[in-house]
Design an enzyme around this catalytic site. Structure first.
Site, short mmCIF file in Angstrom:
data_model
loop_
_atom_site.label_atom_id
_atom_site.label_comp_id
_atom_site.label_asym_id
_atom_site.label_seq_id
_atom_site.Cartn_x
_atom_site.Cartn_y
_atom_site.Cartn_z
N ASP A 299 -4.07 0.34 -9.81
CA ASP A 299 -5.56 -0.08 -10.20
C ASP A 299 -5.97 -0.19 -11.70
O ASP A 299 -6.51 -1.14 -12.08
CB ASP A 299 -6.45 1.15 -9.48
N GLY B 224 -12.35 2.37 -1.34
CA GLY B 224 -10.97 2.15 -1.66
C GLY B 224 -10.63 0.75 -2.49
O GLY B 224 -9.83 0.06 -2.33
N SER C 5 -13.18 1.97 -7.51
CA SER C 5 -14.32 2.32 -8.61
C SER C 5 -13.85 3.35 -9.62
O SER C 5 -14.33 3.09 -10.58
CB SER C 5 -15.58 2.77 -7.46
N GLU D 205 0.84 -1.28 -0.09
CA GLU D 205 -0.11 0.23 0.05
C GLU D 205 0.99 1.12 0.15
O GLU D 205 1.84 1.53 0.71
CB GLU D 205 -0.68 -0.08 1.15
N LYS E 11 -12.23 10.47 -3.06
CA LYS E 11 -11.39 10.57 -3.82
C LYS E 11 -10.94 12.04 -4.01
O LYS E 11 -9.95 12.60 -4.58
CB LYS E 11 -11.46 10.02 -5.29
P1 NG1 Z 1 -7.72 4.04 -3.76
O1 NG1 Z 1 -7.82 3.30 -2.52
O2 NG1 Z 1 -8.52 3.15 -5.00
O3 NG1 Z 1 -8.06 5.30 -3.83
C1 NG1 Z 1 -5.22 4.80 -4.42
C2 NG1 Z 1 -4.52 4.93 -5.66
C3 NG1 Z 1 -3.39 3.33 -5.96
C4 NG1 Z 1 -2.62 3.57 -4.47
C5 NG1 Z 1 -3.39 3.38 -3.43
C6 NG1 Z 1 -2.66 3.35 -1.88
C7 NG1 Z 1 -5.38 5.80 -7.63
C8 NG1 Z 1 -6.28 5.91 -8.84
N1 NG1 Z 1 -5.40 5.19 -6.75
O4 NG1 Z 1 -6.16 3.67 -4.40
O5 NG1 Z 1 -2.59 3.75 -6.90
O6 NG1 Z 1 -1.60 4.45 -4.47
O7 NG1 Z 1 -4.14 4.50 -3.17
O8 NG1 Z 1 -1.96 2.10 -2.33
O9 NG1 Z 1 -4.67 6.96 -7.51
#
Ligand code: NG1
Length: 415
Positions: free
Chosen positions: A188, A141, A144, A49, A232
């Site tokens: 992702d 997380g 989506s 992560e 986000k």
């Molecule tokens: P999520 O949890 O989908 O917001 C984000 C980043 C990943 C990664 C993780 C932490 C985007 C699209 N997604 O994921 O690339 O950095 O946090 O491991 O920026």
């Protein structure tokens, strides 16, 4: 026409989704003759992560929940897209190399991000009428938003009759998300396009490499939402971007503590150096909080390598210990957990999970727990009783608490 991997969604829900999408399309646009359905899965990250934007490996798997788009090509450059969730307003815009964004946080910006990058990189100009349905819980997380980028991007490529290399698209779509202001990594988009059913996937960056690892029989991954939205945009995006910046500063300062030319990337810095050497370097060259951010990045990278090995060797207790180490590091060193995520981890562990950790960027969203096939029921009911009973009026739905099925990458179906 390009095929986007096996269509893995044979569960009853997928037939319902396809019927619902077709009906909605018919209501808004008339008959969906020669229409196509693109499905892009969300993901649960098993470990690794806040490493991808540092060019370091991650170990996610795709899940059955995803984004589906049914569509028909238009003869002009307009995209008209209806969301089956009435909270998200319909979109209508024109494809170009510079598409003005909707206000911050608007879901349509993920579609615009895909359209702009595909126009610039692949000359896509042909629009479509479509209906989008999201099964990935929003702001959980589970990626989506990237699934929206991938699903709408593949829809555009299909109608533009433009074949594109899947590895190239992983990079293109990862870059596309800068449009919404997130300075993220490429995990992702890569897993949504590249996953294999029944497997997790170690992803390395620069250059992008995917290594699929079959998930051993009986390994059961439970996903539980904290019910705290991991939005986000807004404050969460600011903290996320702050972490990426802290990592950049830590790399620069740690590099200055070395003899010779300072390394320009984390993989260069870490090559040939043990975790102990790197942590000693951090102690010499960094102050708080950068020393803790750096420690998370270095130890998490080591945990990813060990976790891949633990899965190959079918040793869930080892994998579980690594998950707990990851959670503690994210909570204490990276400071992206919250009390609700910590509580979900504690409940899962007390109910017999091998390990549990927050998944995704944190600040809310979900945890993932590894259990045996036999102990999954005990973990699910402990979570239902100890976490959800006091927070929900009814039992948690399959959006809040579910066993994640390791699914395949994005797929296309002719309707
Ligand atoms: P999520 O949890 O989908 O917001 C984000 C980043 C990943 C990664 C993780 C932490 C985007 C699209 N997604 O994921 O690339 O950095 O946090 O491991 O920026």
């Amino acid at each position: 026409m390009a095929e986007y991997g096996p269509h893995n969604r044979t569960d009853p829900a997928s037939t319902d989704v396809s019927t619902r999408l077709t009906e909605t399309f018919h209501q808004h646009f008339g008959s969906p003759d020669a229409g196509i359905l693109i499905h892009a899965p969300g993901r649960v990250n098993l470990i690794g992560e806040h490493t991808d934007y540092n060019g370091l490996p991650v170990f996610p798997m795709a899940i059955r929940h995803g984004i589906s788009v049914v569509s028909r090509a238009r003869s002009d450059s307009i995209i008209r897209l209806i969301n089956t969730d009435p909270d998200f307003e319909p979109l209508e815009f024109e494809i170009s190399g510079v598409i003005p964004p909707y206000p911050t946080g608007h879901w349509g910006n993920y579609v615009k991000a895909a359209a702009q990058v595909l126009h610039r990189e692949h000359g896509i100009t042909r629009g479509f009428d479509g209906v989008l349905h999201g099964e990935v819980p929003a702001a959980a997380g589970l990626s989506s938003s990237s699934a929206v980028v991938v699903a709408s991007g593949l829809t555009l490529l299909e109608h533009g009759e433009t074949p594109a290399d899947r590895m190239q698209l992983m990079d293109d779509f990862a870059g596309a998300e800068a449009y919404v202001g997130t300075r993220g990594g490429g995990m992702d988009q890569a897993i949504s396009l590249g996953a294999k059913p029944g497997s997790a996937c170690r992803i390395d960056f620069a250059p992008l490499r995917l290594r699929h690892v079959a998930i051993p029989d009986g390994w059961t991954f439970v996903v539980a939402s904290s019910l705290v939205p991991a939005e986000k945009s807004g404050a969460r995006q600011a903290v996320y971007n702050q972490r990426t910046e802290e990592c950049r500063r830590a790399l620069k300062l740690a590099g200055r503590g070395l003899v010779g030319i300072p390394p320009g990337t984390y993989p260069e810095l870490m090559k040939g150096r043990s975790v102990e050497e790197l942590l000693a370097l951090a102690e010499r060259s960094l102050a708080d909080p950068l020393v803790r951010r750096f420690r998370h990045v270095v130890t998490e990278t080591d945990r990813v390598s060990q976790a891949v090995e633990a899965m190959y060797q079918d040793t869930p207790s080892w994998f579980g210990r690594l998950m707990v180490g990851s959670h503690e590091s994210l909570r204490d060193d990276y400071e992206v957990s919250c009390p609700e995520l910590d509580e979900l981890v504690d409940i899962s562990m007390a109910a017999g999970a091998f390990g549990a950790r927050l998944t995704g960027a944190g600040f809310g969203g979900c945890i993932v727990a590894l259990t045996s096939a036999d102990s999954a029921a005990a973990v699910l009911s402990a979570l239902a009783d100890s976490y959800y009973a006091s927070r929900l009026d009814q039992a948690p739905s399959g959006q809040e608490l579910f066993i994640a099925a390791p699914s395949g990458g994005a797929s296309r179906t002719t309707l």
